[in-house]
Design an enzyme around this catalytic site. Sequence first.
Site, PDB file in Angstrom:
ATOM      1  N   LYS A 224      70.660 -32.040  19.628  1.00 38.81           N
ATOM      2  CA  LYS A 224      70.536 -33.478  19.908  1.00 38.81           C
ATOM      3  C   LYS A 224      70.984 -33.754  21.340  1.00 38.81           C
ATOM      4  O   LYS A 224      71.925 -33.114  21.840  1.00 38.81           O
ATOM      5  CB  LYS A 224      71.415 -34.232  18.904  1.00 38.81           C
ATOM      6  CG  LYS A 224      71.369 -35.742  19.004  1.00 38.81           C
ATOM      7  CD  LYS A 224      72.227 -36.369  17.897  1.00 38.81           C
ATOM      8  CE  LYS A 224      72.274 -37.873  17.944  1.00 38.81           C
ATOM      9  NZ  LYS A 224      73.094 -38.444  16.863  1.00 38.81           N
TER      10      LYS A 224
ATOM     11  N   SER B  55      70.963 -41.785  13.819  1.00 40.15           N
ATOM     12  CA  SER B  55      70.456 -41.632  15.163  1.00 40.15           C
ATOM     13  C   SER B  55      69.871 -40.253  15.465  1.00 40.15           C
ATOM     14  O   SER B  55      69.134 -40.108  16.431  1.00 40.15           O
ATOM     15  CB  SER B  55      71.574 -41.939  16.154  1.00 40.15           C
ATOM     16  OG  SER B  55      72.621 -40.992  16.020  1.00 40.15           O
TER      17      SER B  55
ATOM     18  N   SER C  74      74.541 -40.411  10.895  1.00 35.68           N
ATOM     19  CA  SER C  74      73.415 -40.014  11.738  1.00 35.68           C
ATOM     20  C   SER C  74      72.862 -38.617  11.526  1.00 35.68           C
ATOM     21  O   SER C  74      71.823 -38.292  12.101  1.00 35.68           O
ATOM     22  CB  SER C  74      73.791 -40.161  13.201  1.00 35.68           C
ATOM     23  OG  SER C  74      73.676 -41.499  13.558  1.00 35.68           O
TER      24      SER C  74
HETATM   25  N1  GLN Z   1      73.731 -45.967  11.928  1.00 36.84           N
HETATM   26  C1  GLN Z   1      75.102 -45.842  12.303  1.00 36.84           C
HETATM   27  C2  GLN Z   1      75.355 -46.584  13.594  1.00 36.84           C
HETATM   28  O1  GLN Z   1      74.419 -47.090  14.114  1.00 36.84           O
HETATM   29  C3  GLN Z   1      75.481 -44.396  12.404  1.00 36.84           C
HETATM   30  C4  GLN Z   1      75.264 -43.802  13.710  1.00 36.84           C
HETATM   31  C5  GLN Z   1      75.792 -42.423  13.858  1.00 36.84           C
HETATM   32  O2  GLN Z   1      76.226 -41.798  12.897  1.00 36.84           O
HETATM   33  N2  GLN Z   1      75.813 -41.946  15.103  1.00 36.84           N
HETATM   34  O3  GLN Z   1      76.433 -46.682  14.068  1.00 36.84           O
END
Ligand code: GLN
Length: 474
Positions: free
Chosen positions: A77, A152, A176
């Site tokens: 990532k 994400s 994410s």
């Molecule tokens: N959807 C969550 C957020 O927007 C999780 C994001 C993540 O785990 N990086 O914060």
Amino acid sequence: MYIHRSIVHYQADLKAGVVTCTGVLDHYLTEIERTSRLNAFIEVYQEETRSQALVIDEKIRSGLPLGRLFGVIIGIKDVICYQGHAVTAGSSILSGFTSLYSATAVERLLAEDAIIIGRLNCDEFGMGSSNEHSAYGKVLNPRDESRVPGGSSGGSAAAVAAGLCMVSLGSDTGGSVRQPADFCGVIGLKPGYGRISRHGLIAYASSFDQIGILGTSVEDLALCLEIMAGADGKDATASAAPVPVYSEAIKEQQTFRIAYSNEALDHPSVDPEIAHGIRQFMDQLSREGHKLEPVSLDFLDHIVPTYYVLTTAEASSNLSRYDGIRYGHRTSAKASRLEDIYERSRSEGFGKEVKRRIMLGTFVLSTGYFDAYFTKAQQARRRILNQTRQIFKEHDILLLPTSPFTAFHFGAKSEDAISMFLADIFTVYANLAGIPGISFPIGKHSNGMPFGVQGMSDRHGETALLQLFQRTSV
Ligand code: GLN
């Protein structure tokens, strides 16, 4: 044509001369090219990986010692540093920035002869649940291109689901890794906080962030975790607890005391088909000899607000370093004051969602509101942690849905931040409590999309999760 079953199978084929590393790498490079419309990769390291594959083939031919991940093709990532390679956290503010060092996780993979094939698209700074917030554009879900891959780590999940790498690394601050794995029908593991060093992981919310792994077999995840986990002098929060030999431990069959929550399964946000699928999976677990018991999660409706107060607070502090002076994007407009450079560089470099979070975080930390929001959320986090300890005194694993629904269509939620935030209800819990979580695909919805179930365990309980889900590959 190469079909990945598991690292063990692949390496046996390499050693037996059934396939070559260069041949398999070529297959992946061709597939990435062929499916470029998915937009999973931001950058592919073609030339470099070709030379690395040649070295692996040569080592095999001449019987030289090989690392435990020899030839394994991994995508990372775009929030994980790889020395000499660009890294941008999916943001324009870091355009043109090159990693000065590699993340400890990456170093450990490379030391075992893995091949990093490229950098994967994601929501900007890991903030999002749909991969619609990336400076590089959206990633398409390979199972249905009109739908989001989740976020994400959308690129990481899409790449594994589309067969563009064998495993991928993502980061998980509130789901994410697990939610995109769920949306794309692959396995996603977020280890407990501190299990894998965060050194070289671009920070979103430091007390929540954890590197995770996505793949198609638990066996592959177990091996990669074993290699990346463990103490690290460069990250004081990396756990010094001994790292189990996960790849061996998963061969043992165990029966577990498994908790589930009716509040979660009957939660109004949960798609009934998903709840039904999970209940069927639970019946199967009972038949296999596991002991299932309901527990109360009366804090469920408090976890999303607690998470968003704390993570935005941490993010507003972490992201203050992107000031247009030290790294990345600097405004080209003439400025007479230093503050103008900060303001313009940040206004131009950050996307809408990141700005929203910085403002929210700054607000909850501001004088007059600090106690009402930040302190209150810290107290809520402590209560959630205490209740979690109680649950794991009597149970080895807690089962929850991963997401209340399957992958949605592009645009369906992007205008409604609150509904997007609320959908994180089942995943943010593990990050608030610092415990491991895994999402494992168990079914197909009548809309054609996959869905999974989520297992969580006590801190350092990754072995139990891997053992429970050591089933047929997905
Ligand atoms: N959807 C969550 C957020 O927007 C999780 C994001 C993540 O785990 N990086 O914060």
